[in-house]
Design a protein around this motif. Sequence first.
Motif, PDB file in Angstrom:
ATOM      1  N   ALA A  59       8.427  -0.788  -8.368  1.00  0.00           N
ATOM      2  CA  ALA A  59       8.666  -0.618  -6.936  1.00  0.00           C
ATOM      3  C   ALA A  59       8.598   0.878  -6.638  1.00  0.00           C
ATOM      4  O   ALA A  59       8.959   1.709  -7.467  1.00  0.00           O
ATOM      5  N   ARG A  60       8.095   1.220  -5.449  1.00  0.00           N
ATOM      6  CA  ARG A  60       7.968   2.630  -5.105  1.00  0.00           C
ATOM      7  C   ARG A  60       8.059   2.821  -3.605  1.00  0.00           C
ATOM      8  O   ARG A  60       8.015   1.860  -2.845  1.00  0.00           O
ATOM      9  N   GLN A  61       8.186   4.069  -3.214  1.00  0.00           N
ATOM     10  CA  GLN A  61       8.210   4.386  -1.795  1.00  0.00           C
ATOM     11  C   GLN A  61       6.816   4.794  -1.360  1.00  0.00           C
ATOM     12  O   GLN A  61       6.111   5.506  -2.071  1.00  0.00           O
ATOM     13  N   GLY A  62       6.436   4.328  -0.184  1.00  0.00           N
ATOM     14  CA  GLY A  62       5.149   4.691   0.394  1.00  0.00           C
ATOM     15  C   GLY A  62       5.372   5.224   1.792  1.00  0.00           C
ATOM     16  O   GLY A  62       6.511   5.341   2.257  1.00  0.00           O
ATOM     17  N   ARG A  63       4.280   5.545   2.459  1.00  0.00           N
ATOM     18  CA  ARG A  63       4.391   6.088   3.806  1.00  0.00           C
ATOM     19  C   ARG A  63       3.367   5.398   4.690  1.00  0.00           C
ATOM     20  O   ARG A  63       2.207   5.277   4.332  1.00  0.00           O
ATOM     21  N   ASN A  64       3.826   4.946   5.860  1.00  0.00           N
ATOM     22  CA  ASN A  64       2.932   4.366   6.860  1.00  0.00           C
ATOM     23  C   ASN A  64       2.102   5.513   7.439  1.00  0.00           C
ATOM     24  O   ASN A  64       2.648   6.416   8.057  1.00  0.00           O
ATOM     25  N   PRO A  65       0.773   5.501   7.251  1.00  0.00           N
ATOM     26  CA  PRO A  65      -0.028   6.626   7.710  1.00  0.00           C
ATOM     27  C   PRO A  65      -0.058   6.781   9.239  1.00  0.00           C
ATOM     28  O   PRO A  65      -0.236   7.884   9.745  1.00  0.00           O
ATOM     29  N   THR A  67       2.526   6.064  11.432  1.00  0.00           N
ATOM     30  CA  THR A  67       3.778   6.553  12.007  1.00  0.00           C
ATOM     31  C   THR A  67       4.478   7.590  11.139  1.00  0.00           C
ATOM     32  O   THR A  67       5.380   8.281  11.607  1.00  0.00           O
ATOM     33  N   GLY A  68       4.105   7.669   9.867  1.00  0.00           N
ATOM     34  CA  GLY A  68       4.782   8.583   8.961  1.00  0.00           C
ATOM     35  C   GLY A  68       6.089   8.028   8.434  1.00  0.00           C
ATOM     36  O   GLY A  68       6.793   8.692   7.678  1.00  0.00           O
ATOM     37  N   GLU A  69       6.406   6.793   8.798  1.00  0.00           N
ATOM     38  CA  GLU A  69       7.655   6.149   8.374  1.00  0.00           C
ATOM     39  C   GLU A  69       7.611   5.839   6.878  1.00  0.00           C
ATOM     40  O   GLU A  69       6.597   5.384   6.352  1.00  0.00           O
ATOM     41  N   VAL A  70       8.722   6.092   6.188  1.00  0.00           N
ATOM     42  CA  VAL A  70       8.826   5.784   4.763  1.00  0.00           C
ATOM     43  C   VAL A  70       9.125   4.298   4.624  1.00  0.00           C
ATOM     44  O   VAL A  70      10.020   3.769   5.283  1.00  0.00           O
ATOM     45  N   ILE A  71       8.330   3.626   3.760  1.00  0.00           N
ATOM     46  CA  ILE A  71       8.533   2.189   3.533  1.00  0.00           C
ATOM     47  C   ILE A  71       8.715   1.944   2.044  1.00  0.00           C
ATOM     48  O   ILE A  71       8.282   2.744   1.212  1.00  0.00           O
ATOM     49  N   GLN A  72       9.356   0.843   1.703  1.00  0.00           N
ATOM     50  CA  GLN A  72       9.580   0.462   0.312  1.00  0.00           C
ATOM     51  C   GLN A  72       8.488  -0.529  -0.085  1.00  0.00           C
ATOM     52  O   GLN A  72       8.317  -1.566   0.551  1.00  0.00           O
ATOM     53  N   ILE A  73       7.740  -0.225  -1.134  1.00  0.00           N
ATOM     54  CA  ILE A  73       6.709  -1.114  -1.652  1.00  0.00           C
ATOM     55  C   ILE A  73       7.311  -1.838  -2.853  1.00  0.00           C
ATOM     56  O   ILE A  73       7.749  -1.195  -3.806  1.00  0.00           O
ATOM     57  N   PRO A  74       7.368  -3.179  -2.818  1.00  0.00           N
ATOM     58  CA  PRO A  74       8.021  -3.929  -3.897  1.00  0.00           C
ATOM     59  C   PRO A  74       7.213  -3.908  -5.199  1.00  0.00           C
ATOM     60  O   PRO A  74       6.002  -3.659  -5.187  1.00  0.00           O
ATOM     61  N   ALA A  75       7.886  -4.189  -6.304  1.00  0.00           N
ATOM     62  CA  ALA A  75       7.235  -4.307  -7.610  1.00  0.00           C
ATOM     63  C   ALA A  75       6.354  -5.554  -7.589  1.00  0.00           C
ATOM     64  O   ALA A  75       6.649  -6.528  -6.894  1.00  0.00           O
ATOM     65  N   LYS A  76       5.239  -5.498  -8.331  1.00  0.00           N
ATOM     66  CA  LYS A  76       4.359  -6.659  -8.399  1.00  0.00           C
ATOM     67  C   LYS A  76       3.503  -6.604  -9.653  1.00  0.00           C
ATOM     68  O   LYS A  76       3.371  -5.562 -10.292  1.00  0.00           O
ATOM     69  N   LYS A  77       2.934  -7.756  -9.995  1.00  0.00           N
ATOM     70  CA  LYS A  77       2.017  -7.851 -11.120  1.00  0.00           C
ATOM     71  C   LYS A  77       0.602  -7.693 -10.593  1.00  0.00           C
ATOM     72  O   LYS A  77       0.254  -8.254  -9.555  1.00  0.00           O
ATOM     73  N   VAL A  78      -0.223  -6.932 -11.306  1.00  0.00           N
ATOM     74  CA  VAL A  78      -1.619  -6.746 -10.924  1.00  0.00           C
ATOM     75  C   VAL A  78      -2.502  -6.925 -12.155  1.00  0.00           C
ATOM     76  O   VAL A  78      -2.070  -6.730 -13.280  1.00  0.00           O
ATOM     77  N   VAL A  79      -3.748  -7.300 -11.916  1.00  0.00           N
ATOM     78  CA  VAL A  79      -4.728  -7.429 -12.985  1.00  0.00           C
ATOM     79  C   VAL A  79      -5.581  -6.166 -12.975  1.00  0.00           C
ATOM     80  O   VAL A  79      -6.069  -5.746 -11.937  1.00  0.00           O
ATOM     81  N   LYS A  80      -5.743  -5.560 -14.144  1.00  0.00           N
ATOM     82  CA  LYS A  80      -6.574  -4.357 -14.269  1.00  0.00           C
ATOM     83  C   LYS A  80      -7.640  -4.597 -15.320  1.00  0.00           C
ATOM     84  O   LYS A  80      -7.473  -5.424 -16.216  1.00  0.00           O
ATOM     85  N   PHE A  81      -8.737  -3.862 -15.183  1.00  0.00           N
ATOM     86  CA  PHE A  81      -9.812  -3.936 -16.169  1.00  0.00           C
ATOM     87  C   PHE A  81      -9.910  -2.589 -16.860  1.00  0.00           C
ATOM     88  O   PHE A  81     -10.073  -1.558 -16.211  1.00  0.00           O
TER      89      PHE A  81
END
Length: 95
Positions: A59-65, A67-81
């Motif tokens: 999980a990490r913090q991101g920013r709404n481009p 409005t500049g508002e700080v948002i919380q991005i939840p943890a997730k599973k992703v597939v990578k190559f």
Amino acid sequence: MAKALTKSALAAALAEKAGITKKQANIVLVELAQLAYKNAKNTFTLPGIGKLVLVNRKARQGRNPATGEVIQIPAKKVVKFRVAKACKDAVLGKK
């Protein structure tokens, strides 16, 4: 730059090289994809090309481009190559 290889062009090239019909080559490609989907959780390797791996993102913090508002991005599973070294060397050339 050259056009990307389409599925039908890939099947045709595979059929010609292996001495099988285009329909059989297409079946091989479809089954290979299905096998990759089923086994990606345990790491699916294409020898000489690379591997599909399942990665847990924190999980990490991101920013709404807008409005500049700080948002919380939840943890997730992703597939990578992950591209194999042999593939990198063949495509990019050795250093």
